[in-house]
Design an enzyme around this catalytic site. Sequence first.
Site, short mmCIF file in Angstrom:
data_model
loop_
_atom_site.label_atom_id
_atom_site.label_comp_id
_atom_site.label_asym_id
_atom_site.label_seq_id
_atom_site.Cartn_x
_atom_site.Cartn_y
_atom_site.Cartn_z
N PHE A 35 0.84 -1.19 0.00
CA PHE A 35 0.00 0.00 0.00
C PHE A 35 0.88 1.25 0.00
CE2 PHE A 35 -2.40 3.41 1.96
CZ PHE A 35 -3.60 3.36 1.28
N ASP A 36 1.90 1.21 0.83
CA ASP A 36 2.78 2.35 0.94
C ASP A 36 3.53 2.63 -0.36
OD1 ASP A 36 3.27 4.19 2.98
OD2 ASP A 36 5.39 3.62 2.90
N SER A 81 -32.34 18.42 16.20
CA SER A 81 -31.94 17.32 17.10
C SER A 81 -33.13 16.37 17.23
CB SER A 81 -31.50 17.87 18.44
OG SER A 81 -32.57 18.52 19.03
N LEU A 82 -33.01 15.38 18.08
CA LEU A 82 -34.09 14.39 18.19
C LEU A 82 -34.79 14.52 19.52
CD1 LEU A 82 -32.43 11.09 16.89
CD2 LEU A 82 -34.18 12.45 15.77
N GLU A 111 -31.77 2.03 14.66
CA GLU A 111 -30.31 2.12 14.50
C GLU A 111 -29.70 2.41 15.86
OE1 GLU A 111 -29.67 5.38 11.82
OE2 GLU A 111 -30.89 4.45 10.27
N LYS A 113 -27.59 4.59 18.46
CA LYS A 113 -27.36 6.04 18.59
C LYS A 113 -25.89 6.23 18.97
CE LYS A 113 -29.26 10.23 20.65
NZ LYS A 113 -27.99 10.85 20.88
N ASP A 115 -22.48 7.72 19.97
CA ASP A 115 -22.17 8.82 20.88
C ASP A 115 -20.90 9.52 20.42
OD1 ASP A 115 -22.47 10.51 22.96
OD2 ASP A 115 -21.87 9.08 24.52
N ARG A 134 -22.14 20.66 13.50
CA ARG A 134 -23.52 21.05 13.75
C ARG A 134 -23.63 22.52 14.16
NH1 ARG A 134 -27.30 21.27 17.81
NH2 ARG A 134 -29.36 20.63 17.13
N GLU A 170 -22.16 10.68 12.25
CA GLU A 170 -21.48 10.91 13.51
C GLU A 170 -20.01 10.57 13.36
OE1 GLU A 170 -23.97 11.86 15.35
OE2 GLU A 170 -23.23 11.89 17.40
N TYR A 222 -25.66 8.26 8.46
CA TYR A 222 -26.99 7.66 8.58
C TYR A 222 -28.14 8.51 8.06
CZ TYR A 222 -26.17 10.45 12.79
OH TYR A 222 -25.81 11.43 13.64
N LYS A 285 -36.69 5.40 13.63
CA LYS A 285 -37.10 6.29 12.54
C LYS A 285 -38.24 5.65 11.76
CE LYS A 285 -32.32 7.75 12.03
NZ LYS A 285 -31.08 7.73 11.26
N LYS A 309 -32.97 6.86 24.94
CA LYS A 309 -31.64 6.95 25.56
C LYS A 309 -31.51 5.91 26.67
CE LYS A 309 -29.88 11.20 25.63
NZ LYS A 309 -28.67 11.89 25.34
N CYS A 403 2.23 15.16 49.91
CA CYS A 403 2.35 14.07 48.94
C CYS A 403 2.46 12.74 49.69
CB CYS A 403 3.58 14.29 48.06
SG CYS A 403 3.88 12.90 46.96
N CYS A 406 6.19 11.26 48.98
CA CYS A 406 7.46 11.86 49.39
C CYS A 406 7.30 12.91 50.49
CB CYS A 406 8.19 12.45 48.19
SG CYS A 406 7.41 13.95 47.57
N CYS A 421 2.41 17.39 43.10
CA CYS A 421 3.55 17.30 44.00
C CYS A 421 4.70 17.98 43.27
CB CYS A 421 3.89 15.84 44.27
SG CYS A 421 5.52 15.69 45.01
N CYS A 427 10.55 12.58 43.97
CA CYS A 427 9.35 11.87 44.40
C CYS A 427 9.30 10.54 43.63
CB CYS A 427 8.13 12.75 44.09
SG CYS A 427 6.57 11.99 44.47
S1 IVH Z 1 -30.76 10.67 12.89
C1 IVH Z 1 -32.96 15.14 12.85
N1 IVH Z 1 -29.42 8.55 13.56
O1 IVH Z 1 -28.07 11.97 17.87
C2 IVH Z 1 -31.83 14.41 13.43
N2 IVH Z 1 -28.94 10.56 14.72
O2 IVH Z 1 -29.88 13.52 19.66
C3 IVH Z 1 -31.74 13.05 12.79
N3 IVH Z 1 -27.15 10.37 16.39
O3 IVH Z 1 -28.07 15.03 16.17
C4 IVH Z 1 -30.61 12.33 13.35
N4 IVH Z 1 -26.73 8.24 16.06
O4 IVH Z 1 -25.90 13.62 16.20
C5 IVH Z 1 -29.63 9.85 13.81
N5 IVH Z 1 -28.31 6.56 14.02
C6 IVH Z 1 -28.49 7.86 14.25
C7 IVH Z 1 -27.74 8.59 15.23
C8 IVH Z 1 -28.00 9.94 15.43
C9 IVH Z 1 -26.39 9.32 16.74
C10 IVH Z 1 -27.02 11.72 16.99
C11 IVH Z 1 -27.05 12.85 15.99
C12 IVH Z 1 -28.26 13.67 16.38
C13 IVH Z 1 -28.41 13.33 17.82
C14 IVH Z 1 -29.81 13.58 18.29
#
Ligand code: IVH
Length: 680
Positions: A35-36, A81-82, A111, A113, A115, A134, A170, A222, A285, A309, A403, A406, A421, A427
Amino acid sequence: MNSVEQRINFLKEEINKHNHNYYVLDLPTISDFDFDQLLQELIHLETQYPHLQTPDSPTQRVGGEVIKQFETVSHIFPMLSLGNTYSNEELIEFDKRIKGLVSQDVEYVCELKYDGVAISLIYENGQLLRAVTRGDGVQGDVVTQNIKTIKSIPLKLMGDYPSFFEVRGEVILPHKKFDQLNLEKEEIGEQPFANPRNAASGSLKLQDPAEVAKRGLDCRLYLLLGDDLKSETQYDAIRNLTSWGFKTPEIIEKYSTITGVLQFIEKWNTEREKLPFDIDGIVIKVNSFAQQTQLGATAKSPRWAIAYKFKAKRVLTPLISVDYQVGRTGVVTPVANLKPVKLAGTIVKRASLHNRDVMENLDLHEHDFVYVEKGGEIIPKIVGVEVSQRDIFASKIQFIELCPECGSTLINKEGEAGTFCPNESHCPPQIKGKLEHFISRKAMNIDSLGEGKIDVLFQNQLVDNVADLYDLSYEKLIGLEKKLINETDGSEKTISFQDKTVQNILNGIDQSKNIPFDRVLFALGIRFVGETTAKKLANHFQNINNLSNATFEELIQVEDVGEKVAQSICNYFLQPENLEIIVRLQNAHLRFEADEQSKKVIADLLNGASIVVSGVFSIPRDQLKTMVEQYGGKNVSSISKQTQFLIAGDNMGPEKRKKAEKLSIPIISEQDFYNMIQQG
Ligand code: IVH
């Protein structure tokens, strides 16, 4: 198309294909070496024929300019946001609400979520045009250069994609990379990140894309947005995104009843512990895009989706005692010993209390019952005290003043969260920590020594600082004894250093004398001087004398060196003990001067002039900077009175120009620079 162009296109396609296989599909199809070779050939050809270099070339993942300030732009569609819920009842309510609003049958997609940090990517004609954070949902920061360093984000798409669209997802940092990053941070005395989300978000805001590239960020995309999506449902959209080369949610299920959804949630509430990254819930969704449009959105969030959540797992357990650990850099961390308790699949006996402030805020008393939680963080934390169960005679637990290792009086440094410390050189954990860092792989790489052996040397008073390593001899080492304690039954075993072990140690130490200057500098363990900074300092100052004599003003001229780092370097060289160690290391013939090769001055035409190179040029900027050095100049990052001239390319920031004009520093073009080095 000529043959060079054909070869370049072939290489780009090959590299993109292998990248996709490795980073998106997790199915490597080529050795690192091969690859390199491909990448090197492409870099070589693009350097020779700069006009054939395109923004979607795999060579363009790293190499963008250091970004002083991110540009802000408006999102095409606001980033909503959701709605959140923590309970099954509310989820059933959500289902009822949806069914009341749409007439036909509803199908849901579940799906994970992720983080991490939300990101919006715009693609035009299959090329990544822009990446935006965002921000406040209406406007975000342009972080394209940083995003390009994430190898699982395609720069060029495959298949039948729409000509213009937006994809959201994300950016995440997997646990393995998070642990690695925090270890490195602790090594140079920086505060570690609290969780992978913070680390991912901090990484996207870094000013140097080359640093971002090292972090090991990943992504899941997503959400598809645009006029012509070539998909009717969320499920199809994910399938299409995958076929165009995106890394999409690996777990995605369709359900026609809310019971199915609840089962999925239940399953992942447990299974999430096994995932190599953090999730904080499940996103549900409505699958059909037509139904999504019908349902619409409120000002804050769409009506067609909801986030379930996960509750952070929490237990109540008695506090036994508080210990204080002293780290390599002298930071004192309070740690709670707890009555062992099961939490999220593991037995918890200890929890970090982070620092003095965190501990004070909890107002811990002896024998308190404390709530321990495991949420986004990997290490459990104490989130509160059950005051109703406190013994009325219990006294408050005070943070220590001395400490524990020491006996020195602890200090709080201004602008830093921790308690320290100050006894850096005497130490024990600080001495051992410095030695361990010195021998580590990226520093002096003395792998015949390790934590255990360092401990033995220290116990036997053979080493007190890194210079002592070079005074070790066969006679001093042979027969030294090391006690091993069996963790399970507590039995002790003694092993002694035999001939072969001793030979290996001495060989390893001897070979470390060939380690280049920049790594020796890193090995010294100057606070905040990581690997990259050490390289830049070594390049700039060339030898230890120049560096140790450098003033604060000279230090901050070096790329990547800010005030905090410069101050730390000044402090280091002000301490006679450190200077003494350096003299002893010099006498032991360690390398305190940069290689001939890295100097490689073709001609000293520029005579040490400080030069700022800024903007986009016909050749990669790093190449231009190398030329500055080869002709005897010095690259500096910011304009000051000492700057001799500024080489300005396209799109140079207006601030730089203003500053140069104000200080009457000549601004020259790329061509002026070439003329200058030719005439000389
Ligand atoms: S759909 C209108 N799908 O969660 C927003 N969001 O609390 C539609 N997130 O802002 C977002 N996994 O940053 C969606 N599978 C997923 C997600 C996801 C993480 C985050 C995303 C969103 C926040 C909402």
